[in-house]
Design an enzyme around this catalytic site. Structure first.
Site, PDB file in Angstrom:
ATOM      1  N   ARG A   4       2.233   2.189  13.054  1.00  0.00           N
ATOM      2  CA  ARG A   4       3.052   3.140  12.304  1.00  0.00           C
ATOM      3  C   ARG A   4       2.138   4.167  11.642  1.00  0.00           C
ATOM      4  O   ARG A   4       1.079   3.813  11.098  1.00  0.00           O
ATOM      5  CB  ARG A   4       3.882   2.427  11.225  1.00  0.00           C
ATOM      6  CG  ARG A   4       5.051   1.604  11.749  1.00  0.00           C
ATOM      7  CD  ARG A   4       6.134   2.483  12.370  1.00  0.00           C
ATOM      8  NE  ARG A   4       7.281   1.711  12.862  1.00  0.00           N
ATOM      9  CZ  ARG A   4       7.455   1.353  14.132  1.00  0.00           C
ATOM     10  NH1 ARG A   4       6.567   1.690  15.052  1.00  0.00           N
ATOM     11  NH2 ARG A   4       8.545   0.700  14.494  1.00  0.00           N
ATOM     12  N   HIS A   7       4.774   8.630  20.548  1.00  0.00           N
ATOM     13  CA  HIS A   7       5.354   7.300  20.270  1.00  0.00           C
ATOM     14  C   HIS A   7       5.868   6.645  21.561  1.00  0.00           C
ATOM     15  O   HIS A   7       7.054   6.287  21.673  1.00  0.00           O
ATOM     16  CB  HIS A   7       6.486   7.423  19.242  1.00  0.00           C
ATOM     17  CG  HIS A   7       6.773   6.134  18.526  1.00  0.00           C
ATOM     18  ND1 HIS A   7       7.011   6.060  17.174  1.00  0.00           N
ATOM     19  CD2 HIS A   7       6.839   4.851  18.964  1.00  0.00           C
ATOM     20  CE1 HIS A   7       7.228   4.797  16.827  1.00  0.00           C
ATOM     21  NE2 HIS A   7       7.118   4.042  17.912  1.00  0.00           N
TER      22      HIS A   7
HETATM   23  P1  NDP Z   1       4.407  -9.121  14.642  1.00  0.00           P
HETATM   24  O1  NDP Z   1       5.354  -9.127  13.492  1.00  0.00           O
HETATM   25  O2  NDP Z   1       4.638 -10.058  15.773  1.00  0.00           O
HETATM   26  O3  NDP Z   1       2.928  -9.398  14.103  1.00  0.00           O
HETATM   27  C1  NDP Z   1       2.409  -8.756  12.982  1.00  0.00           C
HETATM   28  C2  NDP Z   1       0.943  -9.142  12.804  1.00  0.00           C
HETATM   29  O4  NDP Z   1       0.412  -8.406  11.698  1.00  0.00           O
HETATM   30  C3  NDP Z   1       0.771 -10.632  12.477  1.00  0.00           C
HETATM   31  O5  NDP Z   1      -0.399 -11.130  13.080  1.00  0.00           O
HETATM   32  C4  NDP Z   1       0.594 -10.611  10.957  1.00  0.00           C
HETATM   33  O6  NDP Z   1      -0.176 -11.684  10.435  1.00  0.00           O
HETATM   34  C5  NDP Z   1      -0.155  -9.307  10.765  1.00  0.00           C
HETATM   35  N1  NDP Z   1       0.025  -8.810   9.399  1.00  0.00           N
HETATM   36  C6  NDP Z   1       1.165  -8.390   8.805  1.00  0.00           C
HETATM   37  N2  NDP Z   1       0.939  -8.034   7.538  1.00  0.00           N
HETATM   38  C7  NDP Z   1      -0.383  -8.222   7.321  1.00  0.00           C
HETATM   39  C8  NDP Z   1      -1.242  -8.038   6.205  1.00  0.00           C
HETATM   40  N3  NDP Z   1      -0.772  -7.592   5.036  1.00  0.00           N
HETATM   41  N4  NDP Z   1      -2.533  -8.356   6.337  1.00  0.00           N
HETATM   42  C9  NDP Z   1      -3.020  -8.831   7.511  1.00  0.00           C
HETATM   43  N5  NDP Z   1      -2.273  -9.016   8.614  1.00  0.00           N
HETATM   44  C10 NDP Z   1      -0.972  -8.722   8.513  1.00  0.00           C
HETATM   45  O7  NDP Z   1       4.343  -7.614  15.144  1.00  0.00           O
HETATM   46  P2  NDP Z   1       4.171  -7.077  16.653  1.00  0.00           P
HETATM   47  O8  NDP Z   1       2.853  -7.508  17.178  1.00  0.00           O
HETATM   48  O9  NDP Z   1       5.362  -7.397  17.456  1.00  0.00           O
HETATM   49  O10 NDP Z   1       4.232  -5.502  16.411  1.00  0.00           O
HETATM   50  C11 NDP Z   1       3.331  -4.853  15.533  1.00  0.00           C
HETATM   51  C12 NDP Z   1       3.876  -3.469  15.202  1.00  0.00           C
HETATM   52  O11 NDP Z   1       3.752  -2.607  16.305  1.00  0.00           O
HETATM   53  C13 NDP Z   1       5.366  -3.396  14.881  1.00  0.00           C
HETATM   54  O12 NDP Z   1       5.634  -3.798  13.551  1.00  0.00           O
HETATM   55  C14 NDP Z   1       5.675  -1.940  15.088  1.00  0.00           C
HETATM   56  O13 NDP Z   1       5.503  -1.224  13.890  1.00  0.00           O
HETATM   57  C15 NDP Z   1       4.621  -1.498  16.096  1.00  0.00           C
HETATM   58  N6  NDP Z   1       5.223  -1.103  17.370  1.00  0.00           N
HETATM   59  C16 NDP Z   1       4.934   0.146  17.868  1.00  0.00           C
HETATM   60  C17 NDP Z   1       5.468   0.552  19.078  1.00  0.00           C
HETATM   61  C18 NDP Z   1       5.105   1.879  19.670  1.00  0.00           C
HETATM   62  O14 NDP Z   1       5.659   2.286  20.681  1.00  0.00           O
HETATM   63  N7  NDP Z   1       4.156   2.604  19.111  1.00  0.00           N
HETATM   64  C19 NDP Z   1       6.387  -0.313  19.839  1.00  0.00           C
HETATM   65  C20 NDP Z   1       6.585  -1.597  19.251  1.00  0.00           C
HETATM   66  C21 NDP Z   1       6.029  -1.969  18.044  1.00  0.00           C
HETATM   67  P3  NDP Z   1       0.288 -13.230  10.618  1.00  0.00           P
HETATM   68  O15 NDP Z   1       0.002 -13.568  12.057  1.00  0.00           O
HETATM   69  O16 NDP Z   1      -0.570 -13.968   9.687  1.00  0.00           O
HETATM   70  O17 NDP Z   1       1.761 -13.265  10.283  1.00  0.00           O
END
Ligand code: NDP
Length: 312
Positions: free
Chosen positions: A227, A275
């Site tokens: 994002r 995007h």
């Molecule tokens: P998930 O919710 O599956 O995973 C999120 C990861 O981020 C987890 O490993 C989590 O840690 C980690 N995380 C979250 N908050 C923190 C923090 N404060 N500190 C450290 N680590 C953190 O997300 P996805 O992998 O499915 O997707 C990631 C993002 O990609 C989406 O939220 C979206 O914004 C973006 N996206 C973009 C697209 C595009 O076309 N550009 C398409 C699809 C998604 P933990 O494992 O410990 O929970």
């Protein structure tokens, strides 16, 4: 059963068609602005993308809200105005493969100096540049979730040293794992290509500011596919112009479409895509959501329910 559909981009008819085909006994209601709850009977489920506030009235009686994507920030921003029902994001649904392709391409393009060769070719210059060593190109992935983990795996298979950062500790073969804010500086200081795959939450907004980006070694490269609001735009620009950061490939922006006067457009070391790093594949998404609706109707558990307190 009645299912409400809404997409902020208005491209809804193909979704309505596919849901009707996949769930022939369901009544599919396509919502549009100006439609009141009285226009139709209450719906059992809502399937939405980029909802507007006016839609919230329609959600009062649904049993679950399904999102047509993996990011949840555009819905969670409504906070307590949302009904207390499960909010369900898309799982992989074909996005992990696209994301891995995008990040592998952007990493290889920088590592193999194709960005420089593109510039040279435009000027008619034939000049082989020094070879780089993968050992000097540790790729650091911020976020090891449904999409981040396959990205890390793909880069490791390509032979790059990899490290990942997440909120909870992980233990992965052939990858250095870091967890929590206290380890972020260490993570960044050994990262040559930084890939942002984090959800947008209060903690990750403006995470990559001047102080954090300066922790990266000189010559580091940024790939943001998560994002736009996670990166402080002026700080990134300043560090690129100073030469500390070698460049960036950006797929996401604070305001989309990226406004015409934004300085990213004219910075030659920034590559911009609109995007598209992982697009929702409608067929996979409809199949996944319909299967989950059927499971809920049978009182069976489903996965990919968003944790509202965590924000993802
Ligand atoms: P998930 O919710 O599956 O995973 C999120 C990861 O981020 C987890 O490993 C989590 O840690 C980690 N995380 C979250 N908050 C923190 C923090 N404060 N500190 C450290 N680590 C953190 O997300 P996805 O992998 O499915 O997707 C990631 C993002 O990609 C989406 O939220 C979206 O914004 C973006 N996206 C973009 C697209 C595009 O076309 N550009 C398409 C699809 C998604 P933990 O494992 O410990 O929970």
């Amino acid at each position: 059963m009645r299912i409400l559909l809404y997409r902020g981009d208005g491209i809804i008819e193909p979704w309505a068609h596919d849901f009707a085909a996949r769930l022939p006994h369901a009544d599919i209601v396509v919502w549009h602005k100006g439609m009141t709850p009285a226009s139709h009977a209450p719906c059992d489920y809502a399937v939405v993308w980029a909802p507007v506030p006016a839609l919230l009235d329609q959600l009062a009686q649904v049993k679950a809200i399904f999102l047509m994507g993996a990011g949840v920030d555009a819905v969670l921003k409504f906070g307590d105005a949302l009904p207390h029902v499960p909010i369900v994001r898309l799982g992989d649904a074909g996005m992990a493969e696209q994301m891995a392709e995008y990040v592998a391409y952007a990493t290889l393009r920088y590592f193999r100096r194709f960005d420089e060769y593109e510039q040279q070719a435009r000027q008619g210059i034939w000049d082989p540049l020094p070879v780089r060593r993968k050992a000097d190109f540790t790729v650091g992935v911020l976020g090891l979730g449904k999409l981040g983990m396959p990205v890390l795996h793909t880069l490791r298979q390509l032979g790059f040293p990899v490290r990942g950062w997440s909120r909870s500790p992980k233990d992965l073969p052939n990858a250095e794992c870091y967890a929590g804010m206290e380890s972020l500086d260490d993570f960044l200081s050994g990262t040559r290509v930084l890939v942002c795959m984090l959800p947008l939450t209060a903690e990750t907004t403006n995470l990559l500011d001047r102080a954090r980006l300066s922790r990266l070694p000189r010559g580091a490269y940024l790939i943001n596919v998560a994002r736009g609001a996670q990166v402080a735009d002026p700080d990134l620009l300043a560090l690129i112009r100073s030469g500390h950061i070698a460049g960036a490939t950006l797929d996401v922006f604070r305001n989309e479409p990226l406004p015409a006067p934004h300085p990213f457009w004219s910075e030659p070391l920034i590559t911009i895509t609109p995007h598209i790093s992982a697009l929702t594949l409608r067929e996979e998404a409809v199949c996944q959501i319909a299967t989950k609706i059927e499971r809920l109707e049978r009182d069976e558990a489903i996965d990919d329910i968003v944790d509202r307190a965590r924000g993802y």
